[in-house]
Design a protein around this motif. Structure first.
Motif, mmCIF file in Angstrom:
data_model
loop_
_atom_site.group_PDB
_atom_site.id
_atom_site.type_symbol
_atom_site.label_atom_id
_atom_site.label_comp_id
_atom_site.label_asym_id
_atom_site.label_seq_id
_atom_site.Cartn_x
_atom_site.Cartn_y
_atom_site.Cartn_z
ATOM 1 N N GLY A 164 0.824 -1.204 0.000
ATOM 2 C CA GLY A 164 0.000 0.000 0.000
ATOM 3 C C GLY A 164 0.855 1.248 0.000
ATOM 4 O O GLY A 164 2.044 1.237 -0.316
ATOM 5 N N ALA A 165 0.246 2.366 0.386
ATOM 6 C CA ALA A 165 0.882 3.671 0.290
ATOM 7 C C ALA A 165 2.071 3.790 1.242
ATOM 8 O O ALA A 165 2.136 3.121 2.272
ATOM 9 C CB ALA A 165 -0.132 4.763 0.614
ATOM 10 N N LYS A 166 2.992 4.693 0.869
ATOM 11 C CA LYS A 166 4.127 5.021 1.725
ATOM 12 C C LYS A 166 3.652 6.045 2.746
ATOM 13 O O LYS A 166 3.847 7.242 2.612
ATOM 14 C CB LYS A 166 5.273 5.578 0.882
ATOM 15 N N THR A 167 2.989 5.540 3.770
ATOM 16 C CA THR A 167 2.375 6.409 4.763
ATOM 17 C C THR A 167 3.153 6.351 6.061
ATOM 18 O O THR A 167 4.215 5.722 6.138
ATOM 19 C CB THR A 167 0.902 6.019 4.964
ATOM 20 N N SER A 168 2.669 7.015 7.087
ATOM 21 C CA SER A 168 3.399 7.068 8.354
ATOM 22 C C SER A 168 3.410 5.717 9.052
ATOM 23 O O SER A 168 2.563 4.848 8.794
ATOM 24 C CB SER A 168 2.769 8.120 9.275
ATOM 25 N N ILE A 169 4.373 5.556 9.973
ATOM 26 C CA ILE A 169 4.458 4.317 10.752
ATOM 27 C C ILE A 169 3.171 4.118 11.553
ATOM 28 O O ILE A 169 2.669 2.992 11.670
ATOM 29 C CB ILE A 169 5.674 4.363 11.708
ATOM 30 N N SER A 170 2.610 5.209 12.071
ATOM 31 C CA SER A 170 1.399 5.099 12.890
ATOM 32 C C SER A 170 0.155 4.785 12.072
ATOM 33 O O SER A 170 -0.890 4.445 12.646
ATOM 34 C CB SER A 170 1.172 6.398 13.678
ATOM 35 N N ARG A 171 0.226 4.905 10.754
ATOM 36 C CA ARG A 171 -0.933 4.595 9.904
ATOM 37 C C ARG A 171 -0.750 3.313 9.100
ATOM 38 O O ARG A 171 -1.614 2.958 8.305
ATOM 39 C CB ARG A 171 -1.195 5.757 8.942
ATOM 40 N N THR A 172 0.362 2.641 9.302
ATOM 41 C CA THR A 172 0.631 1.389 8.592
ATOM 42 C C THR A 172 0.073 0.243 9.415
ATOM 43 O O THR A 172 0.639 -0.143 10.440
ATOM 44 C CB THR A 172 2.145 1.215 8.361
ATOM 45 N N ARG A 173 -1.048 -0.286 8.972
ATOM 46 C CA ARG A 173 -1.742 -1.321 9.739
ATOM 47 C C ARG A 173 -1.053 -2.670 9.566
ATOM 48 O O ARG A 173 -0.633 -3.049 8.468
ATOM 49 C CB ARG A 173 -3.204 -1.438 9.281
ATOM 50 N N LEU A 174 -0.941 -3.409 10.662
ATOM 51 C CA LEU A 174 -0.298 -4.715 10.661
ATOM 52 C C LEU A 174 -1.247 -5.755 11.235
ATOM 53 O O LEU A 174 -1.969 -5.482 12.200
ATOM 54 C CB LEU A 174 0.985 -4.682 11.494
ATOM 55 N N SER A 175 -1.197 -6.938 10.671
ATOM 56 C CA SER A 175 -2.038 -8.025 11.187
ATOM 57 C C SER A 175 -1.394 -8.621 12.432
ATOM 58 O O SER A 175 -0.168 -8.555 12.627
ATOM 59 C CB SER A 175 -2.196 -9.115 10.125
ATOM 60 N N ALA A 176 -2.234 -9.212 13.270
ATOM 61 C CA ALA A 176 -1.724 -9.890 14.469
ATOM 62 C C ALA A 176 -0.764 -11.008 14.083
ATOM 63 O O ALA A 176 0.221 -11.274 14.781
ATOM 64 C CB ALA A 176 -2.890 -10.441 15.285
#
Length: 547
Positions: A164-176
């Motif tokens: 996805g987009a090169k967005t902020s670390i706080s907006r980069t969603r990660l799966s469990a």
């Protein structure tokens, strides 16, 4: 606990000059110095006088309560946030979110913040709150996504970008699942100790409550420092962004003046014989915009520039007027974020900053903001150099004595020291005997080349080629003989290498490589308490801490 100072060069002459006060010419590039008792009282008086020019204490406290509450911060942190609501100043420092803690320097920065706040409290006779500013707005995933754990050599554990987009670390969603994959790697890298299972259980429980790397980072920092009242703040928290609207308006409207101020400070730095740490690019607005990618991959964080009366990004995929950007600042400030040159200004607008804790690289680029602070009618806070440590584990001194190693040798000439130790145990004079063999071969072979050359010119060239081939074979056999000798000392050399990797992993300072989890695995959180018990120093010197 024993502590020993070691003069470790930082590679930042401007920062070193500030820390040691060795060049009076640079004083105008900074605010008050932490070694000046009067600077603390003067800064506090300034904060009291200018309280109406920044975010209200009550609004800030509400955001901080909500944010820290997500991570189970507890009573000490809640009490500290209450002091902020009552107008208490803060000592603040920050770092990009990283895997678990990121490198050890993050822990060292948190320790410095807490220690500096305690000392400031005793100086002022009033509460001073330690605050850690998580730079969750940064978007360099490869810098944030990994941790190094010491085995025989540093082992890298990393989380791949989810796409996805090169967005902020706080907006980069990660799966469990992604988070727990790294925990399995961590479990295999860590030796078994009484602390291992509780540590992994804490990290797993935190992973269950984390949607991003920033969340996981905040959980771990809270676990390590909540007893000491460390308040966390995420620069990319949407609730915080809403408090920053007025400053974003100022940064947009006065962007041209700010650019000139950064350039003016840069010229002053160069005129004194120092180098600028951060680039003040021509036309740069020094503000990022989150905008939707045309492909639907999410919001990309892109740097804006002023071009022909508009704000554009480098690729030309964003183009807007000043009024349009100001409208975003008014109604959607969460779509904006700072760069390294505007972040200090925003920090001072959001928080009542008595002092800020910075690493030496940060100190160097803060000097470039000196004129920007003045332009906006602000004063730069006191800069406290981050304390710098190498942690020497209990088993290392004995091993260092055994092999005649000291920290300076590990840092400056370990390979030479290692070879010298090995050579002292070489009883066959391998290098000398092979050298004699080469010399005798050359002596015997030279007349033969002379003979065949007199018979036919082509045979002389063939003789030279043949000589080089034989010399290569002799060199190959010499290397194999030396390797066979070294294998006799594999265990000892391995022990020496482990000492070096522990103190100076990968040829770099320990605090810039190793992750705190290996020390938590070995010592629980007692090692953090020992760092917090170390005498507070504000001169930026590196210290060895013997646990």
């Amino acid at each position: 606990m024993e502590i020993e100072s070691f003069p470790l060069p930082s590679g930042q002459p401007l920062a070193e000059a500030y820390c040691l006060r060795s060049d009076s010419r640079i004083a105008h590039l900074f605010g008050g110095h932490p070694s000046d008792e009067g600077a603390w009282q003067a800064r506090y008086a300034y904060l009291q006088e200018k309280r109406g020019g920044r975010v209200s204490a009550e609004s800030l406290a509400r955001v901080l309560r909500d944010y820290n509450g997500r991570f189970g911060a507890g009573e000490q942190v809640a009490r500290r946030i209450g002091e902020i609501a009552q107008g208490a100043p803060v000592i603040v420092g920050g770092q990009q979110a990283g895997l678990w803690t990121g490198p050890l320097l993050v822990v060292h920065k948190a320790v410095t913040i807490i220690q500096a706040a305690k000392q400031a409290e005793s100086r002022l006779g009033r509460p001073v709150v330690p605050v850690f500013w998580i730079a969750g707005e940064d978007h360099d995933w490869e810098e944030a996504n990994h941790a190094y754990i010491q085995e025989h050599a540093p082992r890298k554990i990393a989380i791949l970008h989810p796409g996805g987009a090169k967005t902020s670390i706080s907006r980069t969603r990660l799966s469990a699942a992604k988070l727990k994959d790294t925990l399995r790697e961590l479990a295999s890298a860590l030796p078994d100790t009484p602390h291992k299972q509780p540590l992994l259980a804490m990290l797993e429980a935190a992973a269950d409550e984390s949607a991003t790397l920033t969340d996981w980072f905040a959980h771990v920092l809270t676990h390590l420092f909540r007893e000491h009242g460390l308040v966390l703040l995420d620069a990319d928290d949407p609730a915080l962004r809403k408090l920053e609207s007025d400053m974003f308006r100022m940064l947009i409207k006065r962007g041209g003046e700010l650019e000139r101020a950064y350039r003016q400070a840069g010229e002053a730095i160069r005129s004194l014989g120092f180098k600028e740490q951060a680039e003040a690019a021509e036309g740069c607005a020094n503000v990022f915009l989150f905008h939707e990618e045309p492909t639907g991959g999410g919001q990309e964080r892109t740097l804006l520039f002023r071009r022909a009366g508009e704000f554009v990004n480098r690729r030309g995929t964003v183009r807007m007027t000043e009024d349009e950007l100001l409208d975003i600042a008014d109604h959607e400030p969460e779509r904006l974020s700072n760069n390294v040159l505007t972040r200090p200004l925003m920090q001072d607008f959001v928080l009542p900053v008595l002092a800020t804790v910075l690493g030496q690289g940060e100190i160097a680029y803060w000097a470039q903001t000196s004129e920007a602070f003045r332009l906006l009618g602000m004063e730069m806070p006191i800069i406290v150099p981050r304390m710098s440590f190498t942690i020497v584990e209990p088993h290392l001194p004995k091993q260092m004595d055994k092999y005649g190693l000291n920290f300076g040798e590990v840092v400056e000439r370990y390979a030479v020291k290692r070879q010298a130790w090995l050579d002292e145990r070489e009883e066959w004079a391998i290098g000398e005997r092979f050298g004699e063999t080469r010399a005798r071969f050359e002596e015997l072979y030279a007349p033969l080349i002379e003979l065949v050359s007199s018979l036919e010119a082509g045979l002389g060239r063939l003789g030279d080629t043949n000589r080089e081939r034989i010399l290569r074979e002799i060199a190959y056999l010499e290397q194999r003989a030396k390797e066979a000798h070294a294998r006799r000392f594999d265990a000892a050399l391995g022990q020496m290498d482990r000492v070096a990797h522990s103190l100076w992993p990968g040829g770099k300072p320990q605090e810039r490589v190793l992750n705190a989890m290996q020390f938590c695995n070995q010592y629980g959180i007692d090692w953090v308490k020992q760092l917090l018990a170390a005498p507070f120093e504000s001169d930026g010197r590196h210290r060895l801490v013997y646990l």
